[in-house]
Design a protein around this motif. Structure first.
Motif, short mmCIF file in Angstrom:
data_model
loop_
_atom_site.label_atom_id
_atom_site.label_comp_id
_atom_site.label_asym_id
_atom_site.label_seq_id
_atom_site.Cartn_x
_atom_site.Cartn_y
_atom_site.Cartn_z
N THR A 184 -35.29 -56.07 19.03
CA THR A 184 -34.51 -55.26 18.01
C THR A 184 -34.44 -53.82 18.43
N SER A 185 -35.19 -53.14 19.09
CA SER A 185 -35.21 -51.88 19.44
C SER A 185 -34.36 -51.83 20.59
N THR A 186 -34.24 -52.42 21.42
CA THR A 186 -33.48 -52.56 22.72
C THR A 186 -32.12 -52.89 22.45
N TRP A 187 -32.00 -53.79 21.53
CA TRP A 187 -30.32 -53.94 21.22
C TRP A 187 -29.86 -52.89 20.50
N ALA A 188 -30.81 -52.07 19.53
CA ALA A 188 -30.14 -51.02 18.98
C ALA A 188 -29.58 -49.88 20.02
N PHE A 189 -30.38 -49.70 20.90
CA PHE A 189 -30.40 -48.59 22.14
C PHE A 189 -29.01 -49.17 22.61
N LEU A 190 -28.99 -50.58 23.18
CA LEU A 190 -27.96 -50.92 24.22
C LEU A 190 -26.75 -50.99 23.28
N HIS A 191 -26.66 -51.46 22.15
CA HIS A 191 -25.35 -51.52 21.43
C HIS A 191 -24.72 -49.89 21.23
N SER A 192 -25.85 -49.05 20.87
CA SER A 192 -25.35 -47.72 20.57
C SER A 192 -24.73 -47.12 21.99
N MET A 193 -25.33 -47.44 22.97
CA MET A 193 -24.95 -46.73 24.42
C MET A 193 -23.66 -47.41 24.43
N ALA A 194 -23.39 -48.55 24.47
CA ALA A 194 -21.87 -49.35 24.58
C ALA A 194 -21.01 -48.58 23.96
N SER A 195 -21.43 -48.31 22.41
CA SER A 195 -20.14 -47.77 21.49
C SER A 195 -20.12 -46.15 22.08
N TYR A 196 -21.24 -45.49 22.38
CA TYR A 196 -20.90 -44.25 22.72
C TYR A 196 -20.27 -44.02 24.22
N TYR A 197 -20.03 -45.22 25.19
CA TYR A 197 -19.78 -45.08 26.57
C TYR A 197 -18.35 -44.39 26.35
N PRO A 198 -18.07 -43.90 27.58
CA PRO A 198 -16.61 -43.21 27.85
C PRO A 198 -15.46 -44.08 27.41
N LYS A 199 -14.41 -43.55 26.72
CA LYS A 199 -13.33 -44.58 26.74
C LYS A 199 -12.52 -44.66 28.04
N LYS A 200 -12.79 -43.48 28.95
CA LYS A 200 -11.88 -43.47 30.08
C LYS A 200 -13.18 -43.02 31.21
N PRO A 201 -14.17 -43.99 31.53
CA PRO A 201 -15.23 -43.55 32.30
C PRO A 201 -14.57 -43.20 33.80
N THR A 202 -15.21 -42.50 34.49
CA THR A 202 -15.05 -42.33 36.02
C THR A 202 -15.42 -43.64 36.51
N LYS A 203 -14.93 -43.71 38.03
CA LYS A 203 -15.25 -44.86 38.88
C LYS A 203 -17.16 -44.81 38.97
N LYS A 204 -17.45 -43.90 38.98
CA LYS A 204 -18.89 -43.59 39.30
C LYS A 204 -19.67 -44.05 37.83
N GLN A 205 -19.20 -43.40 36.79
CA GLN A 205 -19.77 -43.94 35.58
C GLN A 205 -19.57 -45.32 35.52
N SER A 206 -18.52 -45.97 35.50
CA SER A 206 -18.42 -47.54 35.62
C SER A 206 -19.44 -47.95 36.45
N GLU A 207 -19.46 -47.88 37.72
CA GLU A 207 -20.68 -48.39 38.45
C GLU A 207 -21.97 -48.25 38.02
N ASP A 208 -22.17 -46.86 37.65
CA ASP A 208 -23.66 -46.69 37.29
C ASP A 208 -23.96 -47.62 35.93
N MET A 209 -23.00 -47.74 35.24
CA MET A 209 -23.39 -48.60 33.92
C MET A 209 -23.76 -50.14 34.43
N ALA A 210 -22.77 -50.69 35.52
CA ALA A 210 -22.94 -52.06 35.63
C ALA A 210 -24.37 -52.14 36.49
N ARG A 211 -24.92 -50.92 37.20
CA ARG A 211 -26.02 -51.00 37.99
C ARG A 211 -27.09 -50.83 37.00
N PHE A 212 -27.02 -50.06 35.87
CA PHE A 212 -27.91 -49.99 34.65
C PHE A 212 -28.39 -51.44 34.10
N PHE A 213 -27.47 -52.05 33.93
CA PHE A 213 -27.57 -53.48 33.38
C PHE A 213 -28.45 -54.40 34.38
#
Ligand code: FAD
Length: 155
Positions: free
Chosen positions: A54-83
């Motif tokens: 439950t704690s992990t889902w709260a963090f992950l969903h919050s992170m996703a809902s605050y992720y940039p609407k227009k991420p840079t290529k690097k942000q997009s690649e970093d997020m994929a790497r994060f998961f």
């Protein structure tokens, strides 16, 4: 493969079971007799599988809902790497193995905030279905994790 230490293999995994099951495997008393009331636990104990989940889902969903609407290529690649890294180190090993298999089949959709939030919602629903829990309506994921319900109950 998960990154769990071989030293831990013989120890019952507290992060892989609910507290009652774990306590039973340890021959610990979880209920007081004869009323069968749960024994109160201090708040600063290690988390069990459901608490971590439950704690992990709260963090992950919050992170996703605050992720940039227009991420840079690097942000997009970093997020994929994060998961992909997250899936290796998630502390419940059977959960981690299933999650690794799931994201191999459905790689992170990091193009923008909406794709990421929907992708994660669907991953959570895969776990919900496996556990026999209700499926969440992914069109409402930002209401749940960022904006509050449209009826204003969270305002
Ligand atoms: C990556 C991962 C893998 C897991 N794998 C397993 C496993 O294999 N076996 C196991 O027993 N447990 C697993 N868990 C734990 C499990 O998913 C739950 O966290 C746990 O069972 C507690 O469930 P819960 O009913 O408290 O609500 P949770 O599932 O923890 O959900 C918390 C809140 O999120 C909201 N929510 C529910 N579904 C969604 C969704 N689809 N999208 C957005 N929000 C949603 C709801 O408001 C809910 O109250 C996993 C957790 C994680 C993070």
């Amino acid at each position: 493969m998960p990154a769990h230490s071989e030293d831990d293999e013989d120890k019952p995994c507290r992060a892989c079971s609910d507290f009652k099951t774990w306590a039973k495997s340890q021959n610990k008393v979880t209920f007081t007799s004869p009323t069968k009331q749960p024994k109160p636990r201090p708040k600063d104990c290690p988390l069990d599988k459901d608490e971590i989940g439950t704690s992990t889902w709260a963090f992950l969903h919050s992170m996703a809902s605050y992720y940039p609407k227009k991420p840079t290529k690097k942000q997009s690649e970093d997020m994929a790497r994060f998961f992909n890294i997250f899936a290796q180190f998630y502390p419940c090993e059977p959960c981690a193995l299933d999650f690794q298999a799931d994201i191999k089949q459905h790689p992170p959709r990091t193009e923008n905030q909406d794709t990421l939030a929907k992708w994660l919602c669907e991953r959570h629903n895969t776990v919900n279905i496996k556990l026999g829990k209700p499926v969440f309506d992914c069109t409402r994921v930002h209401e749940r994790w960022r904006d509050g319900w449209v009826d204003g109950s969270c305002d």
